[in-house]
Design a protein around this motif. Structure first.
Motif, PDB file in Angstrom:
ATOM      1  N   SER A 206     -26.325  41.618 -41.324  1.00 42.47           N
ATOM      2  CA  SER A 206     -27.563  42.331 -41.638  1.00 42.47           C
ATOM      3  C   SER A 206     -28.248  42.745 -40.351  1.00 42.47           C
ATOM      4  O   SER A 206     -28.112  42.085 -39.312  1.00 42.47           O
ATOM      5  CB  SER A 206     -28.518  41.455 -42.462  1.00 42.47           C
ATOM      6  N   LYS A 207     -28.984  43.847 -40.407  1.00 45.25           N
ATOM      7  CA  LYS A 207     -29.683  44.332 -39.223  1.00 45.25           C
ATOM      8  C   LYS A 207     -30.711  43.315 -38.745  1.00 45.25           C
ATOM      9  O   LYS A 207     -30.904  43.123 -37.539  1.00 45.25           O
ATOM     10  CB  LYS A 207     -30.363  45.668 -39.536  1.00 45.25           C
ATOM     11  N   GLU A 208     -31.387  42.658 -39.692  1.00 46.42           N
ATOM     12  CA  GLU A 208     -32.414  41.692 -39.330  1.00 46.42           C
ATOM     13  C   GLU A 208     -31.822  40.510 -38.573  1.00 46.42           C
ATOM     14  O   GLU A 208     -32.365  40.069 -37.550  1.00 46.42           O
ATOM     15  CB  GLU A 208     -33.158  41.214 -40.576  1.00 46.42           C
ATOM     16  N   ASN A 209     -30.705  39.974 -39.072  1.00 41.58           N
ATOM     17  CA  ASN A 209     -30.070  38.839 -38.403  1.00 41.58           C
ATOM     18  C   ASN A 209     -29.519  39.243 -37.033  1.00 41.58           C
ATOM     19  O   ASN A 209     -29.584  38.471 -36.073  1.00 41.58           O
ATOM     20  CB  ASN A 209     -28.959  38.251 -39.270  1.00 41.58           C
ATOM     21  N   THR A 210     -28.953  40.438 -36.961  1.00 38.32           N
ATOM     22  CA  THR A 210     -28.433  40.903 -35.681  1.00 38.32           C
ATOM     23  C   THR A 210     -29.554  41.003 -34.656  1.00 38.32           C
ATOM     24  O   THR A 210     -29.411  40.548 -33.514  1.00 38.32           O
ATOM     25  CB  THR A 210     -27.739  42.264 -35.834  1.00 38.32           C
ATOM     26  N   ALA A 211     -30.690  41.575 -35.053  1.00 36.98           N
ATOM     27  CA  ALA A 211     -31.821  41.703 -34.135  1.00 36.98           C
ATOM     28  C   ALA A 211     -32.327  40.331 -33.691  1.00 36.98           C
ATOM     29  O   ALA A 211     -32.622  40.111 -32.507  1.00 36.98           O
ATOM     30  CB  ALA A 211     -32.952  42.491 -34.792  1.00 36.98           C
ATOM     31  N   ALA A 212     -32.414  39.385 -34.634  1.00 37.07           N
ATOM     32  CA  ALA A 212     -32.928  38.051 -34.310  1.00 37.07           C
ATOM     33  C   ALA A 212     -31.991  37.316 -33.369  1.00 37.07           C
ATOM     34  O   ALA A 212     -32.424  36.697 -32.386  1.00 37.07           O
ATOM     35  CB  ALA A 212     -33.133  37.246 -35.598  1.00 37.07           C
ATOM     36  N   TRP A 213     -30.669  37.366 -33.642  1.00 36.23           N
ATOM     37  CA  TRP A 213     -29.714  36.658 -32.792  1.00 36.23           C
ATOM     38  C   TRP A 213     -29.573  37.341 -31.430  1.00 36.23           C
ATOM     39  O   TRP A 213     -29.377  36.684 -30.409  1.00 36.23           O
ATOM     40  CB  TRP A 213     -28.367  36.546 -33.476  1.00 36.23           C
ATOM     41  N   TYR A 214     -29.685  38.657 -31.407  1.00 34.37           N
ATOM     42  CA  TYR A 214     -29.616  39.344 -30.120  1.00 34.37           C
ATOM     43  C   TYR A 214     -30.776  38.905 -29.236  1.00 34.37           C
ATOM     44  O   TYR A 214     -30.597  38.647 -28.039  1.00 34.37           O
ATOM     45  CB  TYR A 214     -29.645  40.864 -30.309  1.00 34.37           C
ATOM     46  N   GLU A 215     -31.964  38.812 -29.811  1.00 34.46           N
ATOM     47  CA  GLU A 215     -33.122  38.400 -29.014  1.00 34.46           C
ATOM     48  C   GLU A 215     -32.919  37.002 -28.442  1.00 34.46           C
ATOM     49  O   GLU A 215     -33.205  36.754 -27.262  1.00 34.46           O
ATOM     50  CB  GLU A 215     -34.399  38.441 -29.859  1.00 34.46           C
ATOM     51  N   LYS A 216     -32.386  36.080 -29.259  1.00 31.48           N
ATOM     52  CA  LYS A 216     -32.111  34.733 -28.756  1.00 31.48           C
ATOM     53  C   LYS A 216     -31.106  34.779 -27.602  1.00 31.48           C
ATOM     54  O   LYS A 216     -31.289  34.137 -26.566  1.00 31.48           O
ATOM     55  CB  LYS A 216     -31.544  33.855 -29.868  1.00 31.48           C
ATOM     56  N   ALA A 217     -30.026  35.532 -27.806  1.00 28.53           N
ATOM     57  CA  ALA A 217     -28.942  35.546 -26.825  1.00 28.53           C
ATOM     58  C   ALA A 217     -29.338  36.250 -25.537  1.00 28.53           C
ATOM     59  O   ALA A 217     -29.028  35.772 -24.433  1.00 28.53           O
ATOM     60  CB  ALA A 217     -27.706  36.207 -27.431  1.00 28.53           C
ATOM     61  N   ILE A 218     -30.032  37.379 -25.640  1.00 27.42           N
ATOM     62  CA  ILE A 218     -30.377  38.109 -24.423  1.00 27.42           C
ATOM     63  C   ILE A 218     -31.465  37.369 -23.654  1.00 27.42           C
ATOM     64  O   ILE A 218     -31.485  37.374 -22.420  1.00 27.42           O
ATOM     65  CB  ILE A 218     -30.796  39.568 -24.732  1.00 27.42           C
ATOM     66  N   ASN A 219     -32.367  36.694 -24.360  1.00 24.25           N
ATOM     67  CA  ASN A 219     -33.389  35.901 -23.665  1.00 24.25           C
ATOM     68  C   ASN A 219     -32.759  34.717 -22.934  1.00 24.25           C
ATOM     69  O   ASN A 219     -33.146  34.390 -21.809  1.00 24.25           O
ATOM     70  CB  ASN A 219     -34.448  35.411 -24.655  1.00 24.25           C
ATOM     71  N   ALA A 220     -31.780  34.066 -23.571  1.00 23.16           N
ATOM     72  CA  ALA A 220     -31.073  32.969 -22.910  1.00 23.16           C
ATOM     73  C   ALA A 220     -30.316  33.474 -21.691  1.00 23.16           C
ATOM     74  O   ALA A 220     -30.267  32.819 -20.644  1.00 23.16           O
ATOM     75  CB  ALA A 220     -30.115  32.298 -23.894  1.00 23.16           C
ATOM     76  N   THR A 221     -29.731  34.673 -21.809  1.00 19.48           N
ATOM     77  CA  THR A 221     -28.998  35.263 -20.697  1.00 19.48           C
ATOM     78  C   THR A 221     -29.946  35.595 -19.547  1.00 19.48           C
ATOM     79  O   THR A 221     -29.654  35.327 -18.377  1.00 19.48           O
ATOM     80  CB  THR A 221     -28.261  36.522 -21.170  1.00 19.48           C
ATOM     81  N   GLY A 222     -31.085  36.195 -19.876  1.00 23.14           N
ATOM     82  CA  GLY A 222     -32.066  36.519 -18.841  1.00 23.14           C
ATOM     83  C   GLY A 222     -32.571  35.280 -18.134  1.00 23.14           C
ATOM     84  O   GLY A 222     -32.749  35.266 -16.907  1.00 23.14           O
ATOM     85  N   GLU A 223     -32.772  34.201 -18.895  1.00 22.26           N
ATOM     86  CA  GLU A 223     -33.207  32.943 -18.295  1.00 22.26           C
ATOM     87  C   GLU A 223     -32.182  32.441 -17.287  1.00 22.26           C
ATOM     88  O   GLU A 223     -32.512  31.977 -16.192  1.00 22.26           O
ATOM     89  CB  GLU A 223     -33.442  31.901 -19.379  1.00 22.26           C
ATOM     90  N   GLY A 224     -30.892  32.554 -17.653  1.00 18.13           N
ATOM     91  CA  GLY A 224     -29.841  32.134 -16.741  1.00 18.13           C
ATOM     92  C   GLY A 224     -29.774  32.975 -15.493  1.00 18.13           C
ATOM     93  O   GLY A 224     -29.546  32.460 -14.395  1.00 18.13           O
ATOM     94  N   LEU A 225     -29.997  34.281 -15.624  1.00 15.67           N
ATOM     95  CA  LEU A 225     -29.956  35.160 -14.472  1.00 15.67           C
ATOM     96  C   LEU A 225     -31.106  34.890 -13.514  1.00 15.67           C
ATOM     97  O   LEU A 225     -30.964  35.013 -12.292  1.00 15.67           O
ATOM     98  CB  LEU A 225     -30.013  36.624 -14.925  1.00 15.67           C
ATOM     99  N   ARG A 226     -32.255  34.527 -14.055  1.00 14.13           N
ATOM    100  CA  ARG A 226     -33.428  34.292 -13.211  1.00 14.13           C
ATOM    101  C   ARG A 226     -33.408  32.906 -12.574  1.00 14.13           C
ATOM    102  O   ARG A 226     -34.150  32.669 -11.609  1.00 14.13           O
ATOM    103  CB  ARG A 226     -34.711  34.433 -14.029  1.00 14.13           C
ATOM    104  N   ALA A 227     -32.597  32.004 -13.113  1.00 12.09           N
ATOM    105  CA  ALA A 227     -32.616  30.606 -12.644  1.00 12.09           C
ATOM    106  C   ALA A 227     -32.178  30.496 -11.190  1.00 12.09           C
ATOM    107  O   ALA A 227     -31.370  31.276 -10.713  1.00 12.09           O
ATOM    108  CB  ALA A 227     -31.716  29.756 -13.526  1.00 12.09           C
TER     109      ALA A 227
END
Length: 227
Positions: A206-227
């Motif tokens: 579903s579009k809603e689930n994709t948007a929600a999981w993408y936000e979790k994953a990209i935020n986790a990725t950004g956190e790792g890049l900034r660490a």
């Protein structure tokens, strides 16, 4: 452009440049895997981001609460050189390219299915990394339809990255359909931090689930890049 899907498919490509013309990860104990060393940068000018990313995934083996799929461990980026019917420059194999695939277990109910693919590339310089991201998304944002092995991805539309990612990048939404017509709403985005580019792709039913999981994953990725 690499595509990956056990029950779904991943659209992933990070381009080498031509002249002018990705809730926080769950923690857990684990010993480093052989693939961990592949994230060591070829030179220290990335500020240590590649090493920190290596250590992050070696320690947790998880992204955004999803378990890593061992069948895909140690896979390297493998572009066929074509996306949306257009030839693309292949990734320079001297660069670092590592793939991680995370997802729900086989047999998960369709409404709960999610798959996340994350790729990391360390480029020679900051401008080269920025140009790779530009080339990729300039192409995707004008792509009407991409077809490979009977899988069709269309409807590519530019979308904003979550502000919490904290790192510059670009993203698109699209819908991938299996040969039998089963749709998987798709979101794909890349973040750039100095020489390091990390891209995240997400599929759910579903579009809603994709948007929600993408936000979790990209935020986790950004956190790792900034660490």
């Amino acid at each position: 452009m690499a595509r990956r899907l056990a029950a779904s498919v991943a659209l992933l490509a990070v381009l080498a440049p031509t002249p002018a013309c990705d809730p926080a990860p769950a923690t857990g104990e684990s010993t480093p895997t052989p693939s961990a060393t592949a994230l060591v940068a070829p030179a220290p000018t990335d500020g240590g981001a590649a090493r920190k990313l290596r250590d992050r995934y070696a320690a947790t083996q998880r992204l955004a609460g999803l378990a890593e799929k061992p069948a895909y461990k140690d896979e390297k980026l493998d572009s066929d050189g074509v996306a949306c019917g257009r030839p693309l420059p292949l990734l320079n194999r001297r660069l670092v390219a590592v793939t991680h695939v995370f997802g729900t277990p086989d047999g998960t109910a369709p409404e709960e299915f999610v798959e996340v693919t994350q790729e990391t590339v360390v480029y020679p310089t900051d401008p080269v990394a920025a140009e790779a991201v530009r080339q990729l998304f300039d192409l995707l944002e004008t792509c009407d339809r991409d077809v490979e092995a009977g899988q069709v991805t269309d409807g590519h539309t530019a979308t904003d990255q979550p502000a919490a990612a904290g790192v510059p990048g670009r993203a698109v939404t699209a819908t991938m359909k299996l040969p039998d017509g089963t749709p998987f709403p798709h979101r794909y985005g890349c973040l750039q931090h100095r020489r390091v580019v990390q891209c995240v792709a997400v599929w759910t039913r579903s579009k809603e689930n994709t948007a929600a999981w993408y936000e979790k994953a990209i935020n986790a990725t950004g956190e790792g890049l900034r660490a």
